[in-house]
Write a protein that holds these residues in place. Sequence first.
Motif, PDB file in Angstrom:
ATOM      1  N   ILE A  81       0.846  -1.199   0.000  1.00 61.47           N
ATOM      2  CA  ILE A  81       0.000   0.000   0.000  1.00 61.47           C
ATOM      3  C   ILE A  81       0.885   1.254   0.000  1.00 61.47           C
ATOM      4  N   LYS A  84       3.898   0.593  -3.270  1.00 64.14           N
ATOM      5  CA  LYS A  84       3.323   0.144  -4.548  1.00 64.14           C
ATOM      6  C   LYS A  84       4.297  -0.603  -5.467  1.00 64.14           C
ATOM      7  N   VAL A 142       2.564  -2.348  -8.201  1.00 62.05           N
ATOM      8  CA  VAL A 142       1.227  -2.694  -7.703  1.00 62.05           C
ATOM      9  C   VAL A 142       0.210  -1.805  -8.411  1.00 62.05           C
ATOM     10  N   GLU A 143      -0.655  -2.446  -9.192  1.00 62.57           N
ATOM     11  CA  GLU A 143      -1.659  -1.706  -9.975  1.00 62.57           C
ATOM     12  C   GLU A 143      -2.837  -1.306  -9.109  1.00 62.57           C
ATOM     13  N   ASN A 144      -3.227  -2.218  -8.181  1.00 62.75           N
ATOM     14  CA  ASN A 144      -4.457  -2.012  -7.434  1.00 62.75           C
ATOM     15  C   ASN A 144      -4.446  -2.965  -6.233  1.00 62.75           C
ATOM     16  N   ILE A 145      -5.115  -2.571  -5.176  1.00 65.24           N
ATOM     17  CA  ILE A 145      -5.297  -3.488  -4.040  1.00 65.24           C
ATOM     18  C   ILE A 145      -6.791  -3.565  -3.765  1.00 65.24           C
ATOM     19  N   VAL A 146      -7.306  -4.785  -3.789  1.00 66.52           N
ATOM     20  CA  VAL A 146      -8.746  -4.978  -3.603  1.00 66.52           C
ATOM     21  C   VAL A 146      -8.967  -5.695  -2.268  1.00 66.52           C
ATOM     22  N   SER A 147      -9.656  -5.027  -1.353  1.00 67.68           N
ATOM     23  CA  SER A 147      -9.971  -5.636  -0.060  1.00 67.68           C
ATOM     24  C   SER A 147     -11.235  -6.472  -0.201  1.00 67.68           C
ATOM     25  N   GLN A 156      -6.808  -9.811   0.904  1.00 66.13           N
ATOM     26  CA  GLN A 156      -6.521  -8.466   0.388  1.00 66.13           C
ATOM     27  C   GLN A 156      -5.716  -8.695  -0.890  1.00 66.13           C
ATOM     28  N   VAL A 158      -3.468  -8.200  -3.850  1.00 62.84           N
ATOM     29  CA  VAL A 158      -2.443  -7.300  -4.382  1.00 62.84           C
ATOM     30  C   VAL A 158      -2.302  -7.630  -5.869  1.00 62.84           C
ATOM     31  N   ILE A 159      -2.771  -6.710  -6.699  1.00 62.27           N
ATOM     32  CA  ILE A 159      -2.765  -6.923  -8.150  1.00 62.27           C
ATOM     33  C   ILE A 159      -1.498  -6.266  -8.698  1.00 62.27           C
ATOM     34  N   LYS A 161       1.546  -5.749 -11.629  1.00 63.35           N
ATOM     35  CA  LYS A 161       1.928  -5.847 -13.052  1.00 63.35           C
ATOM     36  C   LYS A 161       3.430  -6.091 -13.163  1.00 63.35           C
TER      37      LYS A 161
END
Length: 208
Positions: A81, A84, A142-147, A156, A158-159, A161
């Motif tokens: 977070i 990144k 890190v493109e995105n973090i989706v909880s 959680q 961790v997307i 690339k």
Amino acid sequence: MATVKSFDPKLIDTRAVHKLLSSAIAPRPIAFASTVDTKGNVNLSPFSFFNVFSSNPPILIFSPARRVRDNTTKHTLQNAIETKEVVINIVNYSIVEQMSESSREYDKGVNEFIESGLTEVKSLKVKPPRVLESPISFECVVENIVSLGEHGGAGQLVIAKVVHIHVNSEVLDANDEIDPVKLDLVARLGGDWYTRVTNESMFKIPKP
Ligand SMILES: Cc1cc2nc3c(=O)[nH]c(=O)nc-3n(C[C@H](O)[C@H](O)[C@H](O)COP(=O)(O)O)c2cc1C
């Protein structure tokens, strides 16, 4: 005839759900994730809720979950977070013990490369170092973090690339392709079980 046991995940505790899922969804590859915090402290931890989801763009996803015990978050998630970036190192049999050592719950700021006896190598495009002893490493942003939730056990995502790939030539065949026997991968099963990809455990099915 064998009987079938059925479960409603809402009616059993999270640990039991975790046991059923992680024993059945197996073997799972292991993301050995190197991250840094804003001060540059290095962290290295394994995550088997992990896979590849896209080749173009090249996307890997792993999931440092909220702890079931006390709902705290993992340092790897906090670092992802904050900064990144992540290097995802692949785990083969020769580093499986060090990988396991690195999964201990060290205090924030403790460098698990040092604790587990693995060697840091400077990455080319991101700040977290890669693992010298790992056969393949993916430098990622890190493109995105989706909880997936706020309670203990919530994944959680961790997307990540992939921006650079390192492959040790010792795992390549004569055509410069990755040789699964030379790679000697390990994967996680349920509980304390692991499996090793060997000549004996592999078979081929030609495409129909
Ligand atoms: C093989 C293996 C796979 C693991 N997979 C996960 C996982 O997918 N998600 C998770 O939250 N923890 C997983 N863990 C536990 C973490 O590695 C452990 O909580 C670690 O202390 C987290 O470190 P950190 O707080 O420095 O990020 C796994 C442990 C091992 C040994």
